[in-house]
Design a protein around this motif. Structure first.
Motif, mmCIF file in Angstrom:
data_model
loop_
_atom_site.group_PDB
_atom_site.id
_atom_site.type_symbol
_atom_site.label_atom_id
_atom_site.label_comp_id
_atom_site.label_asym_id
_atom_site.label_seq_id
_atom_site.Cartn_x
_atom_site.Cartn_y
_atom_site.Cartn_z
ATOM 1 N N SER A 61 0.955 -1.276 -0.016
ATOM 2 C CA SER A 61 -0.022 -0.010 -0.034
ATOM 3 C C SER A 61 0.886 1.170 0.042
ATOM 4 N N ALA A 62 0.306 2.444 -0.521
ATOM 5 C CA ALA A 62 1.144 3.544 -0.523
ATOM 6 C C ALA A 62 0.031 4.549 -0.306
ATOM 7 N N GLU A 63 0.482 5.760 0.446
ATOM 8 C CA GLU A 63 -0.587 6.855 0.667
ATOM 9 C C GLU A 63 -0.356 7.862 -0.359
ATOM 10 N N PHE A 64 -1.415 8.657 -0.789
ATOM 11 C CA PHE A 64 -1.410 9.727 -1.646
ATOM 12 C C PHE A 64 -2.144 10.831 -1.051
ATOM 13 N N GLU A 65 -1.889 11.985 -1.546
ATOM 14 C CA GLU A 65 -2.599 13.167 -1.018
ATOM 15 C C GLU A 65 -4.061 13.182 -1.233
ATOM 16 N N HIS A 66 -4.402 12.669 -2.414
ATOM 17 C CA HIS A 66 -5.843 12.778 -2.859
ATOM 18 C C HIS A 66 -6.246 11.480 -3.471
ATOM 19 N N ILE A 67 -7.608 11.227 -3.380
ATOM 20 C CA ILE A 67 -8.122 10.005 -4.132
ATOM 21 C C ILE A 67 -7.927 9.869 -5.718
ATOM 22 N N GLY A 68 -7.739 11.078 -6.410
ATOM 23 C CA GLY A 68 -7.422 11.075 -7.843
ATOM 24 C C GLY A 68 -6.200 10.657 -8.292
ATOM 25 N N ALA A 69 -5.254 10.816 -7.254
ATOM 26 C CA ALA A 69 -3.907 10.347 -7.507
ATOM 27 C C ALA A 69 -3.748 8.974 -7.271
ATOM 28 N N ALA A 70 -4.443 8.590 -6.097
ATOM 29 C CA ALA A 70 -4.340 7.166 -5.671
ATOM 30 C C ALA A 70 -5.077 6.252 -6.772
ATOM 31 N N PHE A 71 -6.079 6.683 -7.426
ATOM 32 C CA PHE A 71 -7.041 6.063 -8.438
ATOM 33 C C PHE A 71 -6.044 6.052 -9.511
ATOM 34 N N ALA A 72 -5.491 6.917 -10.041
ATOM 35 C CA ALA A 72 -4.600 7.072 -11.124
ATOM 36 C C ALA A 72 -3.425 5.943 -10.997
ATOM 37 N N PHE A 73 -2.722 5.937 -9.867
ATOM 38 C CA PHE A 73 -1.693 4.825 -9.471
ATOM 39 C C PHE A 73 -2.499 3.529 -9.661
ATOM 40 N N GLU A 74 -3.609 3.285 -9.218
ATOM 41 C CA GLU A 74 -4.360 2.060 -9.187
ATOM 42 C C GLU A 74 -4.510 1.735 -10.779
ATOM 43 N N LYS A 75 -4.867 2.551 -11.543
ATOM 44 C CA LYS A 75 -5.203 2.106 -12.965
ATOM 45 C C LYS A 75 -3.743 1.832 -13.741
ATOM 46 N N GLN A 76 -2.847 2.674 -13.243
ATOM 47 C CA GLN A 76 -1.353 2.262 -13.767
ATOM 48 C C GLN A 76 -0.884 0.849 -13.265
ATOM 49 N N VAL A 77 -1.018 0.605 -12.201
ATOM 50 C CA VAL A 77 -0.460 -0.919 -11.703
ATOM 51 C C VAL A 77 -1.310 -1.760 -12.318
ATOM 52 N N GLN A 78 -2.794 -1.608 -12.616
ATOM 53 C CA GLN A 78 -3.816 -2.747 -12.918
ATOM 54 C C GLN A 78 -3.167 -3.298 -14.541
ATOM 55 N N GLY A 79 -2.366 -2.309 -15.151
ATOM 56 C CA GLY A 79 -2.095 -2.627 -16.542
ATOM 57 C C GLY A 79 -0.785 -3.067 -16.415
ATOM 58 N N TRP A 80 0.105 -3.496 -15.477
ATOM 59 C CA TRP A 80 1.263 -4.024 -15.228
ATOM 60 C C TRP A 80 1.269 -5.612 -15.232
ATOM 61 N N SER A 81 2.523 -5.994 -15.524
ATOM 62 C CA SER A 81 2.680 -7.537 -15.691
ATOM 63 C C SER A 81 2.658 -8.095 -13.992
ATOM 64 N N ARG A 82 2.530 -9.357 -13.738
ATOM 65 C CA ARG A 82 2.626 -9.803 -12.538
ATOM 66 C C ARG A 82 4.087 -9.654 -11.910
ATOM 67 N N ARG A 83 5.108 -9.956 -12.807
ATOM 68 C CA ARG A 83 6.417 -9.395 -12.593
ATOM 69 C C ARG A 83 6.628 -8.231 -11.853
ATOM 70 N N LYS A 84 6.318 -7.178 -12.502
ATOM 71 C CA LYS A 84 6.180 -5.751 -12.303
ATOM 72 C C LYS A 84 5.437 -5.511 -10.961
ATOM 73 N N ARG A 85 4.538 -5.982 -11.002
ATOM 74 C CA ARG A 85 3.809 -5.807 -9.542
ATOM 75 C C ARG A 85 4.267 -6.489 -8.513
ATOM 76 N N GLU A 86 5.049 -7.493 -8.549
ATOM 77 C CA GLU A 86 5.815 -8.120 -7.347
ATOM 78 C C GLU A 86 7.144 -7.369 -7.358
ATOM 79 N N ALA A 87 7.702 -6.593 -8.320
ATOM 80 C CA ALA A 87 8.936 -5.706 -8.195
ATOM 81 C C ALA A 87 8.373 -4.391 -7.181
#
Length: 101
Positions: free
Chosen positions: A50-76
């Motif tokens: 988990s990671a903290e963000f200043e506002h939900i928009g930034a957290a949501f944008a990062f969520e969407k970015q990570v959702q597109g990552w491979s399993r190996r990249k998520r594990e890194a």
């Protein structure tokens, strides 16, 4: 504060989300009826990152970015191997050049 987070599900898959209240959201995924249908079918779940963000928009944008990552990249990301993330990009143009290779 807002959070982006990653769960490991009982089947070994990963779920990425974002929220204002991490503790409540984890409970919803683990016990409640308000958790994502994906995690309701794959309980128990474990918070692995988990990671903290200043506002939900930034957290949501990062969520969407990570959702597109491979399993190996998520594990890194979970291991904190941030230097490895560009090398694990799925697009060759997103990878950084390594002169030593």
């Amino acid at each position: 504060m807002a959070y982006a987070y990653m769960l490991r599900c009982s089947d070994g898959s990963y779920y990425v989300g974002s929220t204002h209240n991490l503790e409540l959201r984890l409970w919803q995924h683990q016990e409640g009826e308000d958790g994502a249908s994906y995690t309701r079918r794959r309980r128990p779940v474990t918070l692995v990152w988990s990671a903290e963000f200043e506002h939900i928009g930034a957290a949501f944008a990062f969520e969407k970015q990570v959702q597109g990552w491979s399993r190996r990249k998520r594990e890194a990301l979970m291991r904190g191997d941030y230097d490895d993330l560009p090398e694990l990009a799925s697009r060759p143009t997103a990878r950084k050049d390594h002169p030593e290779q």
